[in-house]
Write a protein that holds these residues in place. Structure first.
Motif, PDB file in Angstrom:
ATOM      1  N   TYR A  13       8.863  54.188  62.997  1.00 22.11           N
ATOM      2  CA  TYR A  13       8.977  53.252  61.886  1.00 22.11           C
ATOM      3  C   TYR A  13       9.773  53.882  60.752  1.00 22.11           C
ATOM      4  CZ  TYR A  13       5.488  50.533  64.335  1.00 22.11           C
ATOM      5  OH  TYR A  13       4.824  49.796  65.260  1.00 22.11           O
TER       6      TYR A  13
ATOM      7  N   GLU B 139       2.358  45.947  62.185  1.00 26.23           N
ATOM      8  CA  GLU B 139       2.923  45.780  63.526  1.00 26.23           C
ATOM      9  C   GLU B 139       1.856  45.323  64.514  1.00 26.23           C
ATOM     10  OE1 GLU B 139       5.953  45.830  64.736  1.00 26.23           O
ATOM     11  OE2 GLU B 139       7.009  46.453  62.925  1.00 26.23           O
ATOM     12  N   GLU B 140       0.617  45.778  64.311  1.00 22.30           N
ATOM     13  CA  GLU B 140      -0.482  45.310  65.170  1.00 22.30           C
ATOM     14  C   GLU B 140      -0.647  43.805  65.046  1.00 22.30           C
ATOM     15  OE1 GLU B 140      -4.057  47.455  64.266  1.00 22.30           O
ATOM     16  OE2 GLU B 140      -3.112  49.383  64.814  1.00 22.30           O
ATOM     17  N   ILE B 142       1.685  41.726  64.024  1.00 23.33           N
ATOM     18  CA  ILE B 142       2.889  41.103  64.602  1.00 23.33           C
ATOM     19  C   ILE B 142       2.722  40.971  66.121  1.00 23.33           C
ATOM     20  CG2 ILE B 142       5.325  41.504  65.069  1.00 23.33           C
ATOM     21  CD1 ILE B 142       5.635  42.550  62.263  1.00 23.33           C
ATOM     22  N   ASP B 143       2.201  42.019  66.748  1.00 25.17           N
ATOM     23  CA  ASP B 143       1.941  41.955  68.191  1.00 25.17           C
ATOM     24  C   ASP B 143       0.926  40.864  68.506  1.00 25.17           C
ATOM     25  OD1 ASP B 143       3.646  43.920  68.800  1.00 25.17           O
ATOM     26  OD2 ASP B 143       2.150  45.493  69.094  1.00 25.17           O
ATOM     27  N   GLU B 146       2.327  37.494  68.321  1.00 25.23           N
ATOM     28  CA  GLU B 146       3.508  37.341  69.175  1.00 25.23           C
ATOM     29  C   GLU B 146       4.741  36.905  68.387  1.00 25.23           C
ATOM     30  OE1 GLU B 146       1.997  34.610  72.061  1.00 25.23           O
ATOM     31  OE2 GLU B 146       0.262  35.883  72.425  1.00 25.23           O
ATOM     32  N   GLU B 148       7.093  39.357  67.459  1.00 23.40           N
ATOM     33  CA  GLU B 148       7.905  40.582  67.409  1.00 23.40           C
ATOM     34  C   GLU B 148       9.382  40.273  67.227  1.00 23.40           C
ATOM     35  OE1 GLU B 148       5.905  39.790  69.885  1.00 23.40           O
ATOM     36  OE2 GLU B 148       4.568  41.428  70.437  1.00 23.40           O
ATOM     37  N   HIS B 149       9.843  39.205  67.911  1.00 27.92           N
ATOM     38  CA  HIS B 149      11.279  38.944  67.932  1.00 27.92           C
ATOM     39  C   HIS B 149      11.835  38.484  66.592  1.00 27.92           C
ATOM     40  CE1 HIS B 149       9.078  35.309  68.667  1.00 27.92           C
ATOM     41  NE2 HIS B 149      10.151  34.566  68.447  1.00 27.92           N
ATOM     42  N   ARG B 151      10.683  39.668  63.498  1.00 25.97           N
ATOM     43  CA  ARG B 151      10.129  40.441  62.380  1.00 25.97           C
ATOM     44  C   ARG B 151      11.142  40.708  61.278  1.00 25.97           C
ATOM     45  NH1 ARG B 151      10.126  44.674  66.214  1.00 25.97           N
ATOM     46  NH2 ARG B 151       7.908  44.878  66.550  1.00 25.97           N
TER      47      ARG B 151
END
Lengths: 358, 260
Positions: A13, B139-140, B142-143, B146, B148-149, B151
């Motif tokens: 990151y 990020e957790e 975001i995962d 779903e 991610e694409h 962000r």
């Protein structure tokens, strides 16, 4: 083909959060800085330093300051020239009244003084927004210029408030050549631009943008509107104040209150509108555009009239200059309302795909 | 995984709210238990959104008492609500349009960040460490959602359904104890509604978040909520499990009208 990020994978990151995540950008900025710090001082003449480069850098800094307030935090202000005046006069007073005051320290103190004044005139922003706030900041513009003319103490009892600043001296070295002053201004502006970039990419900047984009939602998240807005006013004024101090100490040498008029405030506002609201790069591009295009037209128009065998007198040339300049501003605003910075960004995106259309 | 509904976490007692002469809420009392999904329904203008605004401090009721996690308050203020762990989404998406999805979610964690602006200006050191630590959390989420694409996409460019999802993400980024959702499925097609339901149930299940939900789609409400409170003209007309509420004559009257 050359400018693309294919194959540059980010595995942490930290790598993803760099200011310039793409390698070509990093190389580009390194070359630009090397050019500005090494090549330019060795090659450019006095005219370039005094009439173009130094004012460009100083106005970039002022535009950067206004961009923090207007572009990032969304608070429209018409008082930037007044905050520059506070900076210039504060730096002067710290220099004159305190024996042995280091000049850089007086610049910082000047910035802090401007920040204090900025907070004061930022208080109305807690209740009013948009155009109404712009009108409220006009109060700062008129009041501060009036104050500097009215109270002779502030200009050390000089006639009509004009102050003449001493040469800048740091650690025994006197910055008396245009070259050395350019390098001093460049160092300060580069450093402050970096600090500004760091602020806007961290949670300070996100809080500003949140307040700008949707203040109710920002409040619900737990962002304190008052603190966020006043911080934006303080930091913006700090930048304008330092720009004002540099304006007096490294550019003009002597300034008067009327030099920091509403015209100058508007000029700085136009810089960020043309350059790009909410963009660090845009502050520089806008300052370059607003300062350089008139100079460029000054040179090109007479040359053009000669080329076309049209007898044009100098008065017409200066009218023409204003007209073309105005039209160029309108042209850019219509083609890209988000300013030159966005044009640059679009250009980069196109370049990434070139020569393929998709 | 069996959810366990716990003790009362939020207790609203005799809440009355008026704007000048207009009474938005009149003497409303209900409670929300920990880990449950509590729906607020009612016809348009019934005061549902006002109710949420009272819970997280956007509006201050003239009368009543709010007890959140045992703490008695006359009214909430937005900052206190956020600090206590109440997050929400809005009926009309209230995202930060100029910012990327990632920045929107990071902003959701604003209250958890401790560095001041000077540390931010210097960046290297504490500010960067903090930023990375929170980035990992974001990020957790975001995962989980779903997304991610997208962000790095400015949210203004996203389609409506995704914006709603990002807004849920921003609320989740604060790791709230209680999540207030104001019509999370309004204007969505069937597939998008299914996705959203799945996310809401997963949030409730995996994170144990208590959810207060306003929704007009009765199918969804009856399916996913544990208890439902029904408002009409600023008054509470029914409160209970979906089955109880469904057969309540006053509720039927409010929705379908009565025979005169």
């Amino acid at each position: 083909m050359i400018y693309r990020e294919t194959g540059q994978f980010k595995t942490s990151y930290a790598a993803d959060q760099q200011i310039f995540p793409i390698r070509q950008d990093r190389i580009g900025i390194a070359i630009l800085l090397a050019f500005a710090f090494v090549v330019v001082p060795l090659t450019a003449g006095n005219y370039w330093f005094n009439a173009i480069l130094i004012p460009f850098l100083i106005f970039s800094l002022a535009a950067l300051g206004l961009n923090i307030l207007t572009g990032y935090a969304g608070q429209l202000s018409l008082g930037s020239a007044a905050f520059m005046a506070v900076g210039a006069y504060a730096a002067y007073n710290f220099q004159v009244r305190i024996e042995g005051m280091p000049v850089l320290l007086s610049f910082i103190l000047a910035g802090l003084t401007a920040a204090g004044v900025g907070i004061l005139f930022g208080l109305p922003s807690l209740r009013i927004k948009g155009f109404y706030l712009a009108v409220a900041t006009l109060a700062a513009q008129f009041f501060i210029v009036w104050c500097l003319t009215k109270f002779p103490y502030l200009s050390n009892y000089s006639a009509s408030g004009v102050i003449s600043v001493p040469n800048v001296e740091i650690l025994g070295y006197t910055f008396d050549t245009p070259q050395s002053r350019y390098l001093l201004v460049l160092s300060i502006v580069s450093l402050m631009a970096l600090l500004a970039k760091n602020m806007v990419r961290s949670s300070t900047g996100r809080a500003w943008m949140a307040v700008r984009d949707m203040d109710v939602a920002a409040e619900v998240i737990g962002i304190r509107l008052m603190r966020t807005k006043l911080l934006a006013f303080a930091i913006s004024s700090f930048y304008c104040g330092v720009a004002g101090a540099l304006y007096a100490f490294c550019y003009l040498g002597s300034v008067e209150p009327d030099g920091f008029s509403l015209d100058l405030s508007f000029k700085i506002l136009f810089m960020i509108i043309v350059g790009g609201v909410g963009s660090i790069l845009g502050s520089f591009l806008g300052a370059a555009f607003i300062l350089l295009v008139p100079i460029f037209l000054d040179i090109v128009l007479p040359w053009l009239s000669e080329l076309l065998h049209l007898p044009v007198d100098s008065a017409t040339v200066s009218h023409m200059q204003l007209m073309v300049f105005g039209e160029l501003i309108m042209f850019f605003l219509i083609v890209e309302p988000h300013g030159l910075a966005r044009l640059w960004q679009i250009g980069k995106e196109k370049l990434r795909l070139w020569p393929f259309p998709h | 995984m069996a959810r366990k509904i716990g003790e009362v976490i939020l207790d609203l007692r005799h809440i009355s709210l008026s704007f000048g002469g207009v009474k938005a809420l009149t003497d409303i009392s209900f409670d929300v238990r920990e880990h449950e999904i509590r729906a607020i329904i009612g016809p348009n203008g019934a005061g549902k959104s006002s109710m949420l605004n009272v819970i997280n401090g956007v509006y201050r009721p003239q009368q009543g008492e709010i007890i959140f996690q045992g703490e008695h308050r006359k009214d909430m203020d937005t900052h206190a609500a956020a600090a206590a762990g109440i997050a929400r989404t809005f009926q009309n998406i209230a995202l930060f349009k100029g910012m990327t999805v990632l920045d929107n979610l990071m902003t959701g964690r604003n209250l958890k960040m401790r560095c001041n602006f000077l540390q931010h200006a210097l960046w290297w050191g504490p500010a960067q460490r903090e930023e990375l630590e929170h980035r990992r959390k974001v990020e957790e989420i975001i995962d989980f959602l779903e997304i991610e694409h997208i962000r790095k996409t400015p949210v203004g460019r996203l389609p409506y359904g995704l914006q709603k999802r990002v807004e849920l993400g921003r609320a989740l980024a604060a790791e709230p104890k209680m999540l207030l959702l104001d019509e999370p499925m309004a204007g969505m097609n069937v597939e998008e509604k299914q996705d959203m339901c799945r996310f809401i149930l997963d949030v409730n299940d995996q994170f144990g978040t208590t959810i207060v939900l306003i929704e007009h789609d009765m199918g969804v409400v009856m399916d996913i909520s544990d208890r439902v409170v029904v408002l009409d003209y600023g008054r509470k007309i029914a409160d209970g499990t979906p089955d109880e509420v469904k057969n309540d004559p006053e509720v039927i009257a409010a929705y379908l009208g009565t025979q005169h």
